[in-house]
Design a protein around this motif. Structure first.
Motif, mmCIF file in Angstrom:
data_model
loop_
_atom_site.group_PDB
_atom_site.id
_atom_site.type_symbol
_atom_site.label_atom_id
_atom_site.label_comp_id
_atom_site.label_asym_id
_atom_site.label_seq_id
_atom_site.Cartn_x
_atom_site.Cartn_y
_atom_site.Cartn_z
ATOM 1 N N HIS A 168 55.465 45.296 54.270
ATOM 2 C CA HIS A 168 56.745 44.632 54.013
ATOM 3 C C HIS A 168 57.178 43.713 55.149
ATOM 4 O O HIS A 168 58.265 43.145 55.094
ATOM 5 N N ASN A 169 56.326 43.556 56.149
ATOM 6 C CA ASN A 169 56.669 42.618 57.225
ATOM 7 C C ASN A 169 56.603 41.188 56.719
ATOM 8 O O ASN A 169 55.736 40.849 55.920
ATOM 9 N N THR A 170 57.481 40.344 57.209
ATOM 10 C CA THR A 170 57.443 38.931 56.806
ATOM 11 C C THR A 170 56.211 38.275 57.420
ATOM 12 O O THR A 170 55.655 38.770 58.415
ATOM 13 N N ASP A 171 55.826 37.135 56.852
ATOM 14 C CA ASP A 171 54.694 36.383 57.410
ATOM 15 C C ASP A 171 54.966 36.037 58.870
ATOM 16 O O ASP A 171 54.083 36.137 59.722
ATOM 17 N N GLU A 172 56.222 35.646 59.178
ATOM 18 C CA GLU A 172 56.572 35.228 60.554
ATOM 19 C C GLU A 172 56.344 36.379 61.529
ATOM 20 O O GLU A 172 55.764 36.230 62.590
ATOM 21 N N LYS A 173 56.825 37.554 61.139
ATOM 22 C CA LYS A 173 56.676 38.736 61.996
ATOM 23 C C LYS A 173 55.176 39.003 62.231
ATOM 24 O O LYS A 173 54.745 39.309 63.348
ATOM 25 N N CYS A 174 54.401 38.887 61.142
ATOM 26 C CA CYS A 174 52.959 39.152 61.267
ATOM 27 C C CYS A 174 52.292 38.124 62.172
ATOM 28 O O CYS A 174 51.378 38.472 62.931
ATOM 29 N N GLN B 212 49.613 40.008 56.616
ATOM 30 C CA GLN B 212 49.929 41.442 56.691
ATOM 31 C C GLN B 212 48.657 42.258 56.951
ATOM 32 O O GLN B 212 48.630 43.145 57.811
#
Ligand code: 13P
Ligand code: SF4
Length: 365
Positions: free
Chosen positions: A13-19, A326
């Motif tokens: 569920h992490n956003t692309d940006e976070k990943c 992810q």
């Protein structure tokens, strides 16, 4: 192995940006122990992290030459299998999502190939006249079959040389699983279309008569890539009427009428290099997967080149697309914790025979 394997649901569920942040961070921490290889069909969100990119042949060659302990493969399952077979035994190949397969590769399996080869040899009175050639887009056990039966592997880059190699020793070829690559390559070598017949593995004698089999030079497995099957001659006609000075380039997995009406036909690496090295102001229609075409179109705008996708419907390779930020972040963070997840290991006996067929290919090119 560390006990605390990080589960994928922690990343899902992490956003692309976070990943993106996490991937960069892990790459920094893992330093030289890691190499990321990326196929040209990968989405930009992961492709940007590849240390080396290429078509299937170039990526296979990298796996023989690289020193890193961990090879993360941004591509599909058969490519990671080749990496495991060709890399050193102390190296580890990881495919971030194990469900990233190739639908075309799935159109041939060992049982059907063995039965087909047996039936063909029977019609030909066991004259040992057929060389099995498998496109690299195939499972490792089919490569092993070729290794064990004087056969070989080919890619979209080297298929002409591989067919030449095969015809030096035997008069016929059983080519699987992509009929389009086999037909186009045979045609370019001067083989008549009626000497290349489609072998349907689900029909008795492949749906052919004994006369057709005896007369054929290439038996083309009834398989194809659903992505490239979407390209049509009508797309080329429309482009040529809109842009009479335009140039058409296609991947050889495209249907015969698309290849034969293109100005250039070649692998993904060939397509990229040809357009990158072309004159400013040129206009291109490209018959291959959407991620590659979109990336190239964006890059070429600054050189005033127009790059247009061949189909009006979206032809993305859905299995290549399974490798997302992810999954990449997840396998990398596990590596940082000394946990190997999604390792691709081809069983030793299969790997040994498959390597024979792959080594034959590497010697020909
Ligand atoms: P290339 O070897 O040309 O990159 O092709 C691989 C592939 O799967 C094309 O669909
Ligand atoms: Fe397989 Fe076609 Fe995807 Fe290439 S584009 S990996 S041949 S399904």
């Amino acid at each position: 192995m560390n006990e605390t394997v990080i589960q994928f649901d922690r990343h899902q569920h992490n956003t692309d940006e976070k990943c993106q942040e996490r991937i960069l961070n892990s790459k920094r921490n893992l330093k030289d122990s890691l190499i990321i290889l990326g196929h040209h069909y990968q989405n930009e969100s992961v492709y940007r992290h590849a240390d080396y990119t290429g078509d299937s042949l170039k990526l296979a060659q990298y796996t023989q030459a690289l020193d890193a302990k961990y090879i993360i493969f941004l591509g599909v399952h058969f490519m990671a299998e080749v990496s495991n077979i060709l890399s050193r035994s102390d190296q580890v190949t990881i495919l971030p999502d194990l469900s990233a397969g190739c639908q075309m590769a799935d159109m041939a399996d060992l049982q059907k190939v063995e039965r087909s080869y047996r039936e063909l040899n029977k019609v030909l009175n066991f004259d040992q006249t057929i060389t099995p050639i498998t496109y690299i887009n195939s499972a490792a056990d089919l490569k092993a079959f070729c290794g064990d039966h004087d056969g070989i592997v080919c890619t979209s880059t080297n298929a002409p040389k591989i067919l030449e190699w095969a015809f030096k020793s035997k008069e016929k070829v059983l080519f699987f699983p992509d009929q389009n690559l086999g037909r186009w390559t045979g045609f370019k070598m001067g083989i008549n279309l009626d000497e290349m017949v489609v072998w349907d593995p689900d029909l008795p004698l492949g749906g052919l008569t004994k006369e057709q089999i005896t007369k054929a030079k290439i038996l083309l497995w009834k398989g194809h890539c659903a992505v490239h099957q979407m390209f049509r001659l009508d797309h080329i006609k429309k482009f040529r009427s809109d842009h009479p000075d335009g140039i058409v380039i296609s991947h050889p997995e495209s249907p015969f009428e698309v290849c034969s009406n293109s100005d250039f036909v070649g692998s993904t690496e060939f397509i990229l290099n040809t357009i990158k090295n072309s004159d400013s102001g040129t206009k291109w229609l490209v018959g291959t997967e959407l991620n590659l075409v979109n990336r190239l179109a964006n890059e070429m705008i600054k050189e005033d080149k127009m790059v247009k996708f061949m189909s009006h419907v979206i032809c993305e390779c859905s299995t290549m697309a399974r490798i997302d930020p992810q999954h990449l972040a997840w396998v990398l963070e596990n590596l940082e914790n000394n946990n190997i997840v999604n390792e691709i290991i081809v069983p030793e006996a299969i790997a040994k025979s498959a390597k024979i067929a792959l080594d034959r290919m590497m010697q020909v090119v």
